[in-house]
Design a protein around this motif. Structure first.
Motif, PDB file in Angstrom:
ATOM      1  N   LEU A 166     -28.548  39.127 -22.918  1.00  0.00           N
ATOM      2  CA  LEU A 166     -27.494  39.710 -23.322  1.00  0.00           C
ATOM      3  C   LEU A 166     -26.265  39.213 -22.782  1.00  0.00           C
ATOM      4  O   LEU A 166     -26.258  39.218 -21.479  1.00  0.00           O
ATOM      5  CB  LEU A 166     -27.808  41.154 -23.472  1.00  0.00           C
ATOM      6  N   LYS A 167     -25.127  38.693 -23.294  1.00  0.00           N
ATOM      7  CA  LYS A 167     -24.060  38.304 -22.808  1.00  0.00           C
ATOM      8  C   LYS A 167     -22.877  38.959 -23.137  1.00  0.00           C
ATOM      9  O   LYS A 167     -22.785  39.945 -24.061  1.00  0.00           O
ATOM     10  CB  LYS A 167     -23.711  36.699 -23.340  1.00  0.00           C
ATOM     11  N   ILE A 213     -21.118  36.542  -8.271  1.00  0.00           N
ATOM     12  CA  ILE A 213     -22.044  36.282  -9.258  1.00  0.00           C
ATOM     13  C   ILE A 213     -22.549  34.674  -9.412  1.00  0.00           C
ATOM     14  O   ILE A 213     -21.563  33.717  -8.916  1.00  0.00           O
ATOM     15  CB  ILE A 213     -21.539  36.611 -10.649  1.00  0.00           C
ATOM     16  N   GLN A 214     -23.815  34.478  -9.239  1.00  0.00           N
ATOM     17  CA  GLN A 214     -24.369  33.124  -9.046  1.00  0.00           C
ATOM     18  C   GLN A 214     -23.832  32.199 -10.197  1.00  0.00           C
ATOM     19  O   GLN A 214     -23.672  32.706 -11.476  1.00  0.00           O
ATOM     20  CB  GLN A 214     -25.698  33.043  -9.266  1.00  0.00           C
ATOM     21  N   THR A 215     -23.887  31.276  -9.930  1.00  0.00           N
ATOM     22  CA  THR A 215     -23.397  30.043 -11.169  1.00  0.00           C
ATOM     23  C   THR A 215     -24.234  30.077 -12.275  1.00  0.00           C
ATOM     24  O   THR A 215     -25.412  30.081 -12.231  1.00  0.00           O
ATOM     25  CB  THR A 215     -23.579  28.385 -10.319  1.00  0.00           C
ATOM     26  N   GLY A 216     -23.669  30.345 -13.526  1.00  0.00           N
ATOM     27  CA  GLY A 216     -24.435  30.233 -14.795  1.00  0.00           C
ATOM     28  C   GLY A 216     -24.567  31.431 -14.983  1.00  0.00           C
ATOM     29  O   GLY A 216     -25.266  31.564 -16.181  1.00  0.00           O
ATOM     30  N   ASP A 219     -21.808  35.079 -17.600  1.00  0.00           N
ATOM     31  CA  ASP A 219     -21.621  35.813 -18.813  1.00  0.00           C
ATOM     32  C   ASP A 219     -22.677  36.913 -19.172  1.00  0.00           C
ATOM     33  O   ASP A 219     -22.680  37.557 -20.075  1.00  0.00           O
ATOM     34  CB  ASP A 219     -21.552  34.823 -19.824  1.00  0.00           C
ATOM     35  N   LEU A 220     -23.636  36.869 -18.328  1.00  0.00           N
ATOM     36  CA  LEU A 220     -25.046  37.806 -18.391  1.00  0.00           C
ATOM     37  C   LEU A 220     -24.432  39.254 -18.045  1.00  0.00           C
ATOM     38  O   LEU A 220     -23.888  39.519 -16.928  1.00  0.00           O
ATOM     39  CB  LEU A 220     -25.979  37.416 -17.580  1.00  0.00           C
ATOM     40  N   ARG A 226     -28.396  40.146  -6.327  1.00  0.00           N
ATOM     41  CA  ARG A 226     -28.137  38.878  -5.930  1.00  0.00           C
ATOM     42  C   ARG A 226     -27.040  38.114  -6.838  1.00  0.00           C
ATOM     43  O   ARG A 226     -26.658  36.993  -6.316  1.00  0.00           O
ATOM     44  CB  ARG A 226     -29.220  37.834  -5.382  1.00  0.00           C
ATOM     45  N   GLY A 227     -26.907  38.866  -7.877  1.00  0.00           N
ATOM     46  CA  GLY A 227     -25.816  38.318  -8.798  1.00  0.00           C
ATOM     47  C   GLY A 227     -26.334  37.392  -9.781  1.00  0.00           C
ATOM     48  O   GLY A 227     -25.770  36.491 -10.486  1.00  0.00           O
TER      49      GLY A 227
END
Length: 313
Positions: A166-167, A213-216, A219-220, A226-227
């Motif tokens: 879900l985004k 937030i981790q790369t990629g 939008d989640l 850990r993000g």
């Protein structure tokens, strides 16, 4: 002889039906089993020459291989799809699978949570997290996030993969809808209730919006500490632990919330087509599993409306 038809069918499944590679492979595999049967019996015939008796013999051959009734039914479904495609493309005029019957299969209905049990699981989140003996309740990141997840699953009837994927860009809270990407990468709009909206907003405002937030994963909606994105297994684990904490003895999984969502709608009088649309089912027959009624409800209905029903024999 069959390769050109199989290639055309493959393109149809990929382009027209937008199926995943795994689904396309499964459908083609079903047809290939029929081709293998023809080769094993030295029947050099094409699709236009296939008759009902050929298909019935094929199913008998499949059964003798030791495949279960469920597997046989799936193969028949794949074969039916292939011949419907050939009719659609005017390759054949008559569909030989019209009278082909699948073996009887028993369909075990999954457990359903009632409203009280859903509330018990949501309430159990407040007791789930503790540190050095101190109850942190909803003062924990996971508490806010998991409460938002449960409310969203029950509000929208989502599959577990639809929850993890879900985004934020697909949340249309002012309109009261979310956009969901389901099986075969098919998108659908699903209504979302105010309780779920409120819990997602609180989770985002208190925690998610302040995380690294981790790369990629920007939008989640739902993230771990850990993000990065949640795994399906993680949500299964959370649901199982909450059910245990709430003292619920039923077999519970994320799908239980989806099943409960649909069952409660149908039993409340919702139109089956509307439920089908919300669940993202391609066929109405898949949705019909949610029309089951428990035996106690049937007994009460009989007692109330049947003129010759006798109590306490």
């Amino acid at each position: 002889m069959w390769n050109s038809y199989l290639n055309s069918y493959k393109s149809f499944l990929q382009l027209e039906k937008s199926l995943t590679d795994n689904s396309v492979g499964a459908y083609l595999g079903d047809v290939m089993k029929l081709v293998q049967y023809l080769e094993a019996h030295e029947l050099k015939i094409g699709p236009s020459e296939i008759g009902l008796h050929h298909l019935q013999s094929f199913i008998h051959w499949v059964a003798n291989l030791g495949m279960s009734a469920t597997s046989q039914s799936r193969i028949i479904s794949g074969i039916k799809g292939f011949f419907k495609f050939l009719v659609l493309e005017d390759v054949i005029k008559y569909d030989p699978t019209e009278l082909l019957e699948a073996p009887k299969t028993s369909r075990k209905l999954p457990d359903v949570l009632n409203i009280k049990e859903i509330e018990m699981m949501v309430d159990a989140i407040e007791l789930r997290y503790s540190k050095k003996g101190k109850n942190q309740g909803l003062d924990s990141y996971e508490g806010y996030r998991n409460k938002a997840i449960l409310e969203t699953m029950y509000s929208c009837g989502l599959r577990v993969s639809e929850v993890t994927d879900l985004k934020i860009s697909n949340l249309f809270f002012k309109a009261g809808f979310i956009r969901v990407t389901g099986k075969g990468n098919k998108e659908r709009l699903v209504p979302i209730g105010q309780a779920a909206i409120d819990h997602i907003n609180v989770y985002r405002e208190k925690f998610r919006d302040h995380m690294k937030i981790q790369t990629g994963c920007d939008d989640l909606v739902f993230l771990n500490r850990r993000g990065s994105g949640l795994s399906r297994v993680m949500i299964f684990y959370v649901i199982k632990e909450l059910a245990l904490k709430a003292g619920i003895k039923k077999t519970i999984s994320p799908h239980t919330f989806r099943h409960s969502f649909a069952t409660h709608l149908v039993e409340g009088g919702a139109d089956l087509r509307a439920v089908q649309e919300m669940l993202g089912h391609e066929s109405i027959t898949t949705t019909e599993i949610y029309t089951h009624l428990d035996s106690e409800y049937l007994r009460q209905t009989l007692a109330e409306y049947h003129p010759r029903y006798i109590h306490n024999l």
